[in-house]
Scaffold this active site. Structure first.
Site, PDB file in Angstrom:
ATOM      1  N   ASN A   1     -11.224  -2.294  -5.917  1.00 19.21           N
ATOM      2  CA  ASN A   1     -10.388  -1.480  -5.946  1.00 19.21           C
ATOM      3  C   ASN A   1     -10.967  -0.885  -7.881  1.00 19.21           C
ATOM      4  O   ASN A   1     -10.565  -0.188  -8.636  1.00 19.21           O
ATOM      5  CB  ASN A   1      -8.820  -1.890  -6.755  1.00 19.21           C
ATOM      6  CG  ASN A   1      -7.924  -1.982  -5.267  1.00 19.21           C
ATOM      7  OD1 ASN A   1      -6.977  -3.142  -4.844  1.00 19.21           O
ATOM      8  ND2 ASN A   1      -8.359  -0.836  -4.445  1.00 19.21           N
TER       9      ASN A   1
ATOM     10  N   ASP B   1       0.833  -1.329   0.035  1.00 16.57           N
ATOM     11  CA  ASP B   1       0.155  -0.416   0.274  1.00 16.57           C
ATOM     12  C   ASP B   1       1.166   1.290   0.099  1.00 16.57           C
ATOM     13  O   ASP B   1       1.757   0.828   0.529  1.00 16.57           O
ATOM     14  CB  ASP B   1      -0.819  -0.097   0.961  1.00 16.57           C
ATOM     15  CG  ASP B   1      -1.964   0.683   1.340  1.00 16.57           C
ATOM     16  OD1 ASP B   1      -2.282   1.367   0.154  1.00 16.57           O
ATOM     17  OD2 ASP B   1      -2.580   1.771   2.112  1.00 16.57           O
TER      18      ASP B   1
END
Ligand code: IPE
Ligand code: IPE
Ligand code: MG
Length: 247
Positions: free
Chosen positions: A70, A22
């Site tokens: 996502n 991330d």
């Protein structure tokens, strides 16, 4: 630079490490660059971390590359991520083979765009005999989806009279997860300072050691991996027992 590698206990290497990669977007933004360049820079970390993990004897490395959530990102970013995947897998196959890396994937991969799926399947096929380390890409992955999928499958078996509900043990359930055959991760790393699981491996990390680092993924490399492993090795894993019961 301290030699972190020499401090690692070779007897206590986690056999499976999972990473929530991330912070690519924030890494790029901080440099005044478009988010997509952060994703491109993240590929270098994937390469470096995979090699470092293999070198110290980690057998499975699972990388969260794209969650089902996502898809809700701006379409241009989703498209760029899918192209980056294709480019990266195509470009890395030779090195994966050279370095003994077997590529595999978890998640609802059949729902990926056709070009991505095709390249992914080629990558998996062409590296299937490698044995040094298994690199598991979590793609279009959702832990809740995976658990529901397993539940539905077992319910169908019961309905068809092939399975007695009393036979549904942890082992039977795990057989239906996309990670079947892969040991649970002992160490879960998340970069970028966020301390959440974001729908990743909810079943499998039941007893994993969690390691959160503020480092953004494109800045995460071998040294950072070794730091995480050292942190892991300094923890006492009690599994419900008390300290005195551990040998
Ligand atoms: C991780 O970086 C990569 C993916 C989720 C595909 P992010 O893109 O989430 O980066 P941040 O969290 O916005 O900084
Ligand atoms: C999790 O990161 C998914 C991946 C790393 C692929 P996100 O950046 O998408 O997670 P949230 O939205 O911050 O929880
Ligand atoms: Mg993020």
């Amino acid at each position: 630079m301290t030699d972190l590698k020499s401090q690692i206990n070779p007897e206590k290497i986690p056999q499976h490490i999972a990473i929530i990669m991330d912070g690519n977007g924030r890494w790029a933004k901080q440099k005044g660059m478009p988010r997509v360049l952060g994703h491109h820079s993240g590929v270098k970390s994937v390469r470096e971390v995979t090699e470092a993990a293999a070198q110290i004897g980690v057998k499975y490395l699972t990388l969260y590359a794209f969650s089902t959530e996502n898809w809700n990102r701006p379409p241009a970013e989703v498209t760029a991520l899918m192209s980056l995947l294709v480019e990266t897998i195509k470009g890395e196959i030779r090195d994966l083979n050279k370095n003994g890396v077997r590529l595999t994937a978890i998640g609802d991969i059949e729902a990926l765009p056709a070009a991505t799926l095709k390249t992914l399947k080629e990558g998996i096929e062409k590296t299937k005999d490698n044995q040094r380390i298994t690199l598991v890409l979590a793609l279009n992955y959702s832990a809740k989806w995976e658990i529901l999928h397993a539940t539905r499958k077992l319910a169908e078996e019961v309905k068809a009279g092939r399975l007695d509900p009393a036979q549904i043990t942890e082992a039977v359930f795990e057989e239906e997860l996309s990670t079947h055959g892969i040991p649970d991760p002992e160490l879960l790393i998340r970069t970028s300072g966020e301390a959440r699981l974001s729908n990743f491996l909810l079943w499998q990390v039941a007893y994993a050691e969690l390691y959160f680092t503020p480092v953004y993924w494109p800045d995460f490399g071998q040294q950072e991996l070794f730091e995480a492993i050292l942190s892991f090795q300094n923890r006492e894993r009690r599994f419900g027992r008390i300290s005195e019961q551990l040998t």
